[in-house]
Write an enzyme that holds these catalytic residues in place. Sequence first.
Site, short mmCIF file in Angstrom:
data_model
loop_
_atom_site.label_atom_id
_atom_site.label_comp_id
_atom_site.label_asym_id
_atom_site.label_seq_id
_atom_site.Cartn_x
_atom_site.Cartn_y
_atom_site.Cartn_z
N CYS A 1 86.62 11.09 128.51
CA CYS A 1 87.23 9.83 128.93
C CYS A 1 86.37 8.72 128.34
CB CYS A 1 87.21 9.77 130.46
SG CYS A 1 87.63 8.17 131.17
N CYS B 1 91.90 6.82 122.74
CA CYS B 1 92.17 7.22 124.12
C CYS B 1 92.55 8.70 124.10
CB CYS B 1 93.30 6.36 124.70
SG CYS B 1 93.91 6.92 126.32
N GLU C 1 102.55 9.98 130.89
CA GLU C 1 102.42 10.55 132.23
C GLU C 1 103.78 10.71 132.91
OE1 GLU C 1 99.37 10.98 134.36
OE2 GLU C 1 98.00 10.74 132.68
N HIS D 1 94.62 10.39 125.69
CA HIS D 1 96.05 10.69 125.74
C HIS D 1 96.70 10.66 124.36
CE1 HIS D 1 95.71 9.73 130.04
NE2 HIS D 1 96.90 10.29 130.22
N ASP E 1 88.30 13.99 132.99
CA ASP E 1 88.91 12.75 132.53
C ASP E 1 89.49 12.06 133.75
OD1 ASP E 1 90.04 10.70 131.05
OD2 ASP E 1 91.57 11.93 130.06
N SER E 2 89.77 10.78 133.62
CA SER E 2 90.39 10.05 134.73
C SER E 2 91.84 10.51 134.94
CB SER E 2 90.36 8.55 134.46
OG SER E 2 91.06 8.28 133.26
#
Lengths: 260, 260
Positions: free
Chosen positions: A73, A183, A151, A185, A10-11
Amino acid sequence: MSKQPIGIFDSRVGGTSIFKEIHALLPNENTIYLADSANAPYGTKGEQKIVELSIKNTELLLNKGCKLIVVACNTATTNAISILRAKYNVPIIGIEPAIKPAALQTQTKAIGILATKGTLSSALFHKTSDLYANSITIIEQIGEGIVQLIESGKTRSPEMTGLLESYLKPMLKANIDYLVLGCTHYPYLIPGLLELLPNHVKIIDSGLAVAGQTKVVLETSNLLNTESKIPKNEFYINVKNTEVMQSLLGDQFNVESLKF
Amino acid sequence: MSKQPIGIFDSRVGGTSIFKEIHALLPNENTIYLADSANAPYGTKGEQKIVELSIKNTELLLNKGCKLIVVACNTATTNAISILRAKYNVPIIGIEPAIKPAALQTQTKAIGILATKGTLSSALFHKTSDLYANSITIIEQIGEGIVQLIESGKTRSPEMTGLLESYLKPMLKANIDYLVLGCTHYPYLIPGLLELLPNHVKIIDSGLAVAGQTKVVLETSNLLNTESKIPKNEFYINVKNTEVMQSLLGDQFNVESLKF
């Protein structure tokens, strides 16, 4: 070959939510996860750059012997998956917002989708939604700021609650009964979202579908790891701070900083 | 490689119902279907014989260049799929009764399954039902005589209606809301079943799931046929009479008799 690991990239660290679904469904599998945080976000980069980064991540995973790659991602999937599939021989699984199951199951004929700007504007997203949701109202909402809060360790915080309330408002006004998380996240938001959403609104993300596809592909290609010894699950991130990723994964897994 | 056909085999002509689902979902794909009617039924044979016949069918399809094999037969799947997957490099997709989705969705906590004796008694069937249906009543019913009626062109007939009525009776008494069709012939019964079942009972077969798995595996392995020309769909049966298979498929497809 079947004992080789599944590679996941993933990024950033959000794809660990996908890892968790894969690990729950396929507990015997060895895995290697790459968080390309040094190059995040992918969404603001051009297609060619995203393809380049996806190739870099894939080749690192293939050099480590991975038997299958999961592009965990949405942005990398949209921009690079066809190229990766044409270029490499191993099966490559991507991720896209679960519009289809939501559109097939909604009773109120209105569904919400929370995603990053890049995913909402991407061709793949619009193709999927055109295909399945012709008669259904889709309330799209860019999740501006959510990834940054996660994050910085603020997944459960007053700031996050305020942000989510404002994003959910137009969806609830439109009487959605499905909220699609677009997404990787966002599955970490689920405990908070459950407190904000009425009972009849169901949350749907792509993790389970990706894990299910991984299982089908491994099974049909005779690549399932049937060894009973405890699997090796490795996690690498290319920034120095491993803390947030470590806290999302929990203590049973070990995150390492690695330059790539 | 992506232009190569999908190979499908069944012990008889019932797997054409699976072909139809695959063709509907993947209209660009070339396909080759083998009906091993000369050796039917598989259900009364021992495991070793079923493995032998499955290997024979698979090798014929691989010699014709197939990129993926669909074992469109519950009995052959249960008895031979692990061996086929270990022996050949192409992806191999099998079929099993759709107990899981029925067990997950039932509201009345009772589901019915109509299948052949071999499928109902097989290890795979019991493993699946143990896993997902612990708290659910499963009414099992052997579909004695159904395949024979379909194979003699009596899919819609007073005999079939009588047979189905008697098989459904204990299921309806138990208040099922899902009827699982556990044999590839049975999707041809759906129009008749819909006339006999109350509106709230849903019919569920494995065709759509098999087609979906085929799509996922081709997609992730970069084997989808993206050529726009009209695909070639071939059908072979190893008995002289092609009539019943032809009538099940309809005029747009051509069935040939072939010794194998």
